[in-house]
Scaffold this active site. Structure first.
Site, PDB file in Angstrom:
ATOM      1  N   LYS A 152      49.721 153.530  78.682  1.00 16.88           N
ATOM      2  CA  LYS A 152      49.322 153.047  77.353  1.00 16.88           C
ATOM      3  C   LYS A 152      49.249 151.525  77.306  1.00 16.88           C
ATOM      4  CE  LYS A 152      52.676 155.137  75.213  1.00 16.88           C
ATOM      5  NZ  LYS A 152      53.350 155.787  76.339  1.00 16.88           N
ATOM      6  N   ARG A 200      55.594 158.126  66.343  1.00 14.48           N
ATOM      7  CA  ARG A 200      56.395 158.898  67.300  1.00 14.48           C
ATOM      8  C   ARG A 200      56.845 160.242  66.746  1.00 14.48           C
ATOM      9  NH1 ARG A 200      58.368 155.767  71.728  1.00 14.48           N
ATOM     10  NH2 ARG A 200      58.030 153.559  71.390  1.00 14.48           N
ATOM     11  N   ARG A 213      57.316 151.121  88.454  1.00 15.34           N
ATOM     12  CA  ARG A 213      57.305 150.027  87.474  1.00 15.34           C
ATOM     13  C   ARG A 213      58.692 149.389  87.379  1.00 15.34           C
ATOM     14  NH1 ARG A 213      55.741 151.898  81.567  1.00 15.34           N
ATOM     15  NH2 ARG A 213      57.896 152.624  81.554  1.00 15.34           N
ATOM     16  N   ARG A 248      63.268 146.477  83.515  1.00 21.06           N
ATOM     17  CA  ARG A 248      63.821 147.446  82.560  1.00 21.06           C
ATOM     18  C   ARG A 248      64.758 148.393  83.307  1.00 21.06           C
ATOM     19  NH1 ARG A 248      59.297 150.025  78.696  1.00 21.06           N
ATOM     20  NH2 ARG A 248      61.064 151.413  78.426  1.00 21.06           N
ATOM     21  N   ARG A 290      63.900 160.290  78.628  1.00 20.35           N
ATOM     22  CA  ARG A 290      62.760 159.742  77.884  1.00 20.35           C
ATOM     23  C   ARG A 290      61.602 160.735  77.847  1.00 20.35           C
ATOM     24  NH1 ARG A 290      61.940 154.349  80.872  1.00 20.35           N
ATOM     25  NH2 ARG A 290      60.011 154.245  79.712  1.00 20.35           N
TER      26      ARG A 290
END
Length: 191
Positions: A14, A89, A128, A134, A146
């Site tokens: 995204k 969401r 990533r 992160r 998640r």
């Protein structure tokens, strides 16, 4: 006004696609994560209210999230359109967003959902995590959580837009350009 919800699980791409779409269509980007950081960092009234809930370990209520979205839209003045990234969401947020868009005399043109198999999502997120900094991208248990939260709480939002005939599924596996071109094909069709 062109208003698109870019949808998909963590790691679907995204963020990558949002940046390209913003540039091509001159859209305002609305990400609730960015809004939270802005309001908390600037100590705004909305940020202080959100902080109260967060300090109690509670989710920030949908009404407060919508107030932040409203503030962003009105603060940007005349816009060509909006890309909603990672929002709504929940179905309640989708309903509240529809209400807000109605107040602004516009609506959501479509939801573009990036469909990516779970094993590919895991690989992307862990990859990533090597560069993002992160910690939740680097912990396989957190990645699993998640994805599960997305499937349980966020995936029903797709049904909300399907009922309005505004849902468009895109294969999120392939080259960035190939996926981008497929998304543009949908956007050009709905605008």
């Amino acid at each position: 006004m062109l208003n698109i919800v870019l949808f998909g699980p963590p790691g679907a791409g995204k963020g990558t696609q949002s940046a390209k779409l913003i540039e091509k269509y001159n859209l305002t980007h609305i990400s609730t994560g960015d809004l939270f950081r802005k309001h908390l960092g600037e100590g705004t009234e909305l940020g202080k209210k959100a902080q109260t809930f967060m300090d109690q370990g509670r989710l920030v209520p949908d009404s407060l999230v919508i107030d932040m979205v409203r503030d962003k839209i009105k603060g940007d003045g005349q816009v060509n359109g909006i890309i909603f990234d990672g929002f709504p969401r929940t179905v309640a947020q989708a309903e509240a967003l529809d209400q807000l868009m109605s107040e602004l005399e516009t609506d959501i043109n479509g939801m573009v959902a990036l469909e990516v198999p779970e094993d590919e999502l895991r690989n992307r997120i862990m990859e990533r995590g090597k560069t993002s900094g992160r910690t939740d991208d680097q912990d396989s248990e957190k990645v699993t959580t998640r994805i599960q939260v997305y499937e349980k709480e966020t995936l029903p939002v797709a049904e909300f837009y399907k009922k309005q005939d505004k849902f468009f599924s895109i294969n999120g596996v392939g080259s960035i350009e190939e996926i981008f071109n497929n998304i543009c094909g949908v956007i050009d069709q709905v605008k």
